[in-house]
Write a protein that holds these residues in place. Structure first.
Motif, PDB file in Angstrom:
ATOM      1  N   GLU A  95     -14.712   3.763   4.475  1.00  0.00           N
ATOM      2  CA  GLU A  95     -13.805   2.687   5.071  1.00  0.00           C
ATOM      3  C   GLU A  95     -14.308   1.904   6.140  1.00  0.00           C
ATOM      4  OE1 GLU A  95     -10.128   1.250   5.411  1.00  0.00           O
ATOM      5  OE2 GLU A  95     -10.730   2.389   3.831  1.00  0.00           O
ATOM      6  N   PRO A  96     -14.765   0.684   5.753  1.00  0.00           N
ATOM      7  CA  PRO A  96     -15.281  -0.069   6.878  1.00  0.00           C
ATOM      8  C   PRO A  96     -14.547  -0.476   7.906  1.00  0.00           C
ATOM      9  CG  PRO A  96     -15.177  -1.305   4.706  1.00  0.00           C
ATOM     10  CD  PRO A  96     -14.292   0.085   4.772  1.00  0.00           C
ATOM     11  N   GLU A  97     -15.306  -0.865   9.227  1.00  0.00           N
ATOM     12  CA  GLU A  97     -14.403  -1.375  10.303  1.00  0.00           C
ATOM     13  C   GLU A  97     -13.929  -2.758  10.215  1.00  0.00           C
ATOM     14  OE1 GLU A  97     -14.230   0.539  13.163  1.00  0.00           O
ATOM     15  OE2 GLU A  97     -15.165   2.192  12.193  1.00  0.00           O
ATOM     16  N   GLY A  98     -13.064  -2.957  11.074  1.00  0.00           N
ATOM     17  CA  GLY A  98     -12.447  -4.355  11.123  1.00  0.00           C
ATOM     18  C   GLY A  98     -13.614  -5.617  10.943  1.00  0.00           C
ATOM     19  N   SER A  99     -14.509  -5.133  11.754  1.00  0.00           N
ATOM     20  CA  SER A  99     -15.568  -6.507  11.866  1.00  0.00           C
ATOM     21  C   SER A  99     -16.414  -6.549  10.348  1.00  0.00           C
ATOM     22  CB  SER A  99     -16.898  -5.723  12.819  1.00  0.00           C
ATOM     23  OG  SER A  99     -17.179  -4.427  12.446  1.00  0.00           O
ATOM     24  N   TYR A 100     -16.182  -5.622   9.314  1.00  0.00           N
ATOM     25  CA  TYR A 100     -16.774  -5.818   7.951  1.00  0.00           C
ATOM     26  C   TYR A 100     -16.335  -6.853   7.209  1.00  0.00           C
ATOM     27  CZ  TYR A 100     -18.508  -4.380   3.436  1.00  0.00           C
ATOM     28  OH  TYR A 100     -19.265  -4.590   2.371  1.00  0.00           O
TER      29      TYR A 100
ATOM     30  N   GLU B 195     -13.597 -18.657   9.353  1.00  0.00           N
ATOM     31  CA  GLU B 195     -13.908 -19.292  10.911  1.00  0.00           C
ATOM     32  C   GLU B 195     -13.151 -20.620  10.863  1.00  0.00           C
ATOM     33  OE1 GLU B 195     -17.688 -18.258  12.040  1.00  0.00           O
ATOM     34  OE2 GLU B 195     -17.655 -19.971  13.574  1.00  0.00           O
ATOM     35  N   VAL B 196     -13.130 -21.376  10.105  1.00  0.00           N
ATOM     36  CA  VAL B 196     -12.616 -22.795   9.909  1.00  0.00           C
ATOM     37  C   VAL B 196     -11.231 -22.820  10.003  1.00  0.00           C
ATOM     38  CG1 VAL B 196     -12.931 -23.611   7.716  1.00  0.00           C
ATOM     39  CG2 VAL B 196     -13.490 -25.328   9.532  1.00  0.00           C
TER      40      VAL B 196
ATOM     41  N   LEU C  49     -10.328 -10.424  14.531  1.00  0.00           N
ATOM     42  CA  LEU C  49     -10.605 -11.905  14.878  1.00  0.00           C
ATOM     43  C   LEU C  49      -9.969 -12.398  16.197  1.00  0.00           C
ATOM     44  CD1 LEU C  49      -9.946 -13.223  11.088  1.00  0.00           C
ATOM     45  CD2 LEU C  49     -12.112 -13.109  12.435  1.00  0.00           C
ATOM     46  N   ARG C  50      -8.733 -12.032  16.518  1.00  0.00           N
ATOM     47  CA  ARG C  50      -8.045 -12.460  17.483  1.00  0.00           C
ATOM     48  C   ARG C  50      -8.841 -12.006  18.779  1.00  0.00           C
ATOM     49  NH1 ARG C  50      -2.679 -10.755  14.880  1.00  0.00           N
ATOM     50  NH2 ARG C  50      -2.694 -12.599  13.590  1.00  0.00           N
ATOM     51  N   GLN C  51      -9.287 -10.726  18.891  1.00  0.00           N
ATOM     52  CA  GLN C  51     -10.318 -10.310  19.885  1.00  0.00           C
ATOM     53  C   GLN C  51     -11.194 -11.427  20.194  1.00  0.00           C
ATOM     54  OE1 GLN C  51     -12.131  -6.513  19.607  1.00  0.00           O
ATOM     55  NE2 GLN C  51     -10.377  -5.628  18.811  1.00  0.00           N
ATOM     56  N   TYR C  52     -11.865 -12.133  19.317  1.00  0.00           N
ATOM     57  CA  TYR C  52     -13.101 -12.665  19.542  1.00  0.00           C
ATOM     58  C   TYR C  52     -12.773 -14.346  19.356  1.00  0.00           C
ATOM     59  CZ  TYR C  52     -15.257  -8.488  19.217  1.00  0.00           C
ATOM     60  OH  TYR C  52     -15.909  -7.142  19.639  1.00  0.00           O
ATOM     61  N   ARG C  53     -11.559 -14.730  19.509  1.00  0.00           N
ATOM     62  CA  ARG C  53     -11.118 -16.212  19.352  1.00  0.00           C
ATOM     63  C   ARG C  53     -10.584 -16.705  20.791  1.00  0.00           C
ATOM     64  NH1 ARG C  53      -8.978 -16.980  13.318  1.00  0.00           N
ATOM     65  NH2 ARG C  53     -10.838 -17.542  12.421  1.00  0.00           N
TER      66      ARG C  53
END
Ligand code: SF4
Ligand code: SF4
Length: 165
Positions: A49-54, A117-118, A161-165
């Protein structure tokens, strides 16, 4: 000078010629490895089960009201592999446009995440899906039906994604 002649330090001693100490050292190493934690999995019974970053295959976010995509075409323009094809249509709904056709050729996709990303709508995201098997080239072209995934299944990625935007 004779290059083939071994120097004194290169010659093996009696024990080295027997190889027994080296065999014992090798067996000891094997034995020690047997008791170390194992990193292999019994796939497919034991799944990862991958992390959200996968970054697995890109998918379209589907909400109760329909797809988020407004068919702006930015993802298609930015895709370095030219893997995305979008065609826009008009709708009576507030967002005015929607994709009449949205396809990703998974034989081309390099999982770079540029499309995600875009996207101004968070409408295309990298999922956790890493099991991709195709029987033919046509199978690898994913249309809206295969791409749309309920938003509830994509929460990990959207939060990441919200953590890094
Ligand atoms: S992940 Fe990269 S290569 Fe794949 S569809 Fe998106 S932009 Fe194109
Ligand atoms: S997925 Fe996003 S970037 Fe691509 S067409 Fe739809 S709204 Fe635009």
């Amino acid at each position: 000078m004779n290059n083939t002649k071994n120097t004194e330090s290169e010659r093996m001693n009696f024990w080295e010629k027997l190889y027994i100490p080296e065999i014992a050292r090798g067996l000891g190493l094997t034995l020690a490895e047997m008791f170390k934690p194992k990193f292999t999995r019994q796939y497919p019974e034991e799944r990862w089960e991958p992390e959200g970053s996968y970054r697995g295959r890109p998918v379209l976010v589907n909400e109760e009201s329909g797809e988020r995509c407004v068919a702006c075409g930015l993802c298609s323009r930015v895709c370095p592999a030219l893997a995305i094809e979008v065609q826009a249509g008009e709708t009576e709904r507030e967002k005015e446009r929607f994709p009449t056709k949205f396809e990703i050729n998974m034989l081309r996709c390099i999982y770079c995440g540029f499309c995600e990303e875009v996207c101004p709508e968070e409408a295309i995201v990298m999922s956790k899906d890493y099991e991709l098997v195709f029987q033919s080239q046509d199978d690898a072209i994913m249309d809206k039906e295969k791409l749309l995934v309920p938003v509830a299944q994509l929460q990990d990625r959207l939060e990441f994604l919200r953590q890094y935007r």
